[in-house]
Design an enzyme around this catalytic site. Structure first.
Site, short mmCIF file in Angstrom:
data_model
loop_
_atom_site.label_atom_id
_atom_site.label_comp_id
_atom_site.label_asym_id
_atom_site.label_seq_id
_atom_site.Cartn_x
_atom_site.Cartn_y
_atom_site.Cartn_z
N GLY A 16 0.88 -1.06 -0.06
CA GLY A 16 -0.12 0.07 0.06
C GLY A 16 0.86 1.28 0.03
O GLY A 16 0.65 2.18 0.66
N ALA A 17 1.75 1.19 -0.86
CA ALA A 17 2.96 2.34 -0.88
C ALA A 17 2.34 3.51 -1.77
O ALA A 17 3.24 4.51 -1.69
CB ALA A 17 4.36 1.79 -1.26
N SER A 18 1.42 3.52 -2.37
CA SER A 18 1.04 4.32 -3.59
C SER A 18 0.65 5.67 -3.07
O SER A 18 0.40 6.70 -3.73
CB SER A 18 -0.07 3.68 -4.58
OG SER A 18 -1.15 3.52 -3.74
N ARG A 19 0.17 5.87 -1.65
CA ARG A 19 -0.48 7.26 -1.14
C ARG A 19 -0.43 6.89 0.30
O ARG A 19 -0.12 5.94 0.68
CB ARG A 19 -1.93 7.35 -1.91
CG ARG A 19 -2.82 6.11 -1.76
CD ARG A 19 -3.76 6.28 -2.91
NE ARG A 19 -4.68 5.18 -3.04
CZ ARG A 19 -5.63 5.01 -2.32
NH1 ARG A 19 -6.29 5.89 -1.59
NH2 ARG A 19 -6.53 3.89 -2.56
N ASN A 99 1.16 -2.55 5.32
CA ASN A 99 0.33 -1.38 5.51
C ASN A 99 -0.82 -1.25 4.66
O ASN A 99 -1.88 -0.57 5.12
CB ASN A 99 1.48 -0.13 5.13
CG ASN A 99 0.50 1.26 4.88
OD1 ASN A 99 0.00 1.78 5.74
ND2 ASN A 99 0.03 1.36 3.47
N SER A 159 -4.21 -0.22 13.92
CA SER A 159 -5.21 0.75 13.87
C SER A 159 -5.62 0.91 15.36
O SER A 159 -5.90 -0.32 15.91
CB SER A 159 -6.53 0.58 13.05
OG SER A 159 -7.22 1.58 13.53
N TYR A 172 -14.23 -3.50 9.65
CA TYR A 172 -12.93 -2.83 9.85
C TYR A 172 -12.18 -3.38 11.22
O TYR A 172 -11.05 -3.51 11.07
CB TYR A 172 -12.74 -1.33 9.46
CG TYR A 172 -11.58 -0.69 9.45
CD1 TYR A 172 -10.65 -0.84 8.41
CD2 TYR A 172 -11.09 0.02 10.50
CE1 TYR A 172 -9.70 -0.08 8.51
CE2 TYR A 172 -9.95 0.78 10.54
CZ TYR A 172 -8.97 0.77 9.38
OH TYR A 172 -8.14 1.54 9.48
#
Ligand code: NAP
Length: 268
Positions: A16-19, A99, A159, A172
């Site tokens: 999940g490194a794009s944003r 992530n 989280s 979630y």
């Protein structure tokens, strides 16, 4: 500046490194000397303005190498392909940052939650993260056996929802409780190999994920929800990850670090 004490550059695989949080983690790890394999669901090499292409530019500016490793972390075949790509390019994997994650497409009362939403969120956040970690852990064990001085490590981005109730996104919360326990379990199982595992628990962080509830969280923060009285930024989480990734907590496997501006403090 290379802070990480290694002869050749260590490699971090950031899902999940794009944003958002993953993007910040990838860039900060590159700054302390890691080469980066960055994952997201897609990669357009022609796009340098957003997504993995933009992160690639930021990482390369630090002098680090970057490999785009697109794929769906909830897909077992994709997991193997991504690991093959990382090993094909760098020959090693020293740090896994779990992530990537999704929120429910729609927040709804848990009494109305459809099974499809449960399956999607648990499938990515819990199942996907667990089996990716299982795969990478096996490789890290080989690496640790080959070189006993190497100490690969794994960081789970969970989280505060791991133990805070939000009945309009129960799937979630349950997925994050599962990730928290996965971190605990992997810390125990991998300790004998010198592989430390940590959990970083963000609070309310300003990203695309929270953009849909920005007004609500603005109001709650105004009303005093957070002792430190502000939104968290992706860089707040990245700084905690960097502190762990430097290897300065060698005798603390299984540790949880909360990055929530003090939401862990119970108040009366
Ligand atoms: P975000 O802005 O929505 O970014 C999510 C990232 O995960 C994107 O890079 C996305 O890739 C990737 N992703 C989603 N599903 C994927 C899949 N199946 N396979 C591979 N990559 C996938 O989220 P964020 O706020 O940065 O959150 C990052 C992590 O922190 C999540 O695990 C989230 O639960 C956790 N967290 C966030 C907050 C918060 O307040 N923001 C608080 C606590 C914990 P694409 O770009 O391809 O979609």
């Amino acid at each position: 500046m290379t802070d990480v004490p290694e002869e050749s550059r260590p490699v971090a695989f950031v899902t999940g490194a794009s944003r958002g949080i993953g993007r910040a983690i990838a860039i900060e790890l590159a700054r302390i000397g890691y080469d980066i394999a960055g994952n997201a669901t897609s990669y357009d090499p022609a796009n340098h303005d957003s997504g993995l292409g933009e992160v690639e530019e930021r990482v390369n500016e630090t002098g680090a190498s970057f490999l785009a490793a697109p794929g769906d972390i909830s897909c077992i075949d994709d997991q193997q392909q991504m690991l093959n790509a990382v090993l094909g390019r760098f020959g090693r994997i020293d740090l896994l940052i779990n992530n990537a994650g999704v929120a429910p497409l729609q927040r709804r009362d848990m009494l109305e939650m459809p099974p499809e939403s449960f399956d999607r969120v648990i499938g990515v956040n819990a199942r996907g993260t667990f089996f990716l970690t299982q795969l990478v852990a096996r490789r890290m064990i080989e690496q640790a056996n080959e070189n006993p001085d190497a100490h690969p490590s794994i960081i789970f981005i969970s989280s505060i929802s791991a133990n805070v109730s939000s009945p309009t996104r129960a799937e979630y919360c349950m997925s994050k409780a599962a990730i928290s326990q996965a971190a605990h379990l992997f810390a125990d199982r991998l300790a004998e190999f010198g592989i430390n595992v940590y959990e970083v628990r963000p609070g309310i962080i300003r990203t695309d994920m929270t953009a849909v509830v920005e007004d609500k969280y603005d109001r709650l923060i105004d009303e005093g929800l957070i002792p430190q009285n502000r939104w968290g930024q992706p860089e707040d989480v990245a700084r905690a990850v960097v502190a762990l990734a430097r290897g300065d907590f060698p005798y603390s496997t299984g540790m949880i670090i909360e990055v929530s501006g003090g939401m862990n403090i119970r108040r009366l």
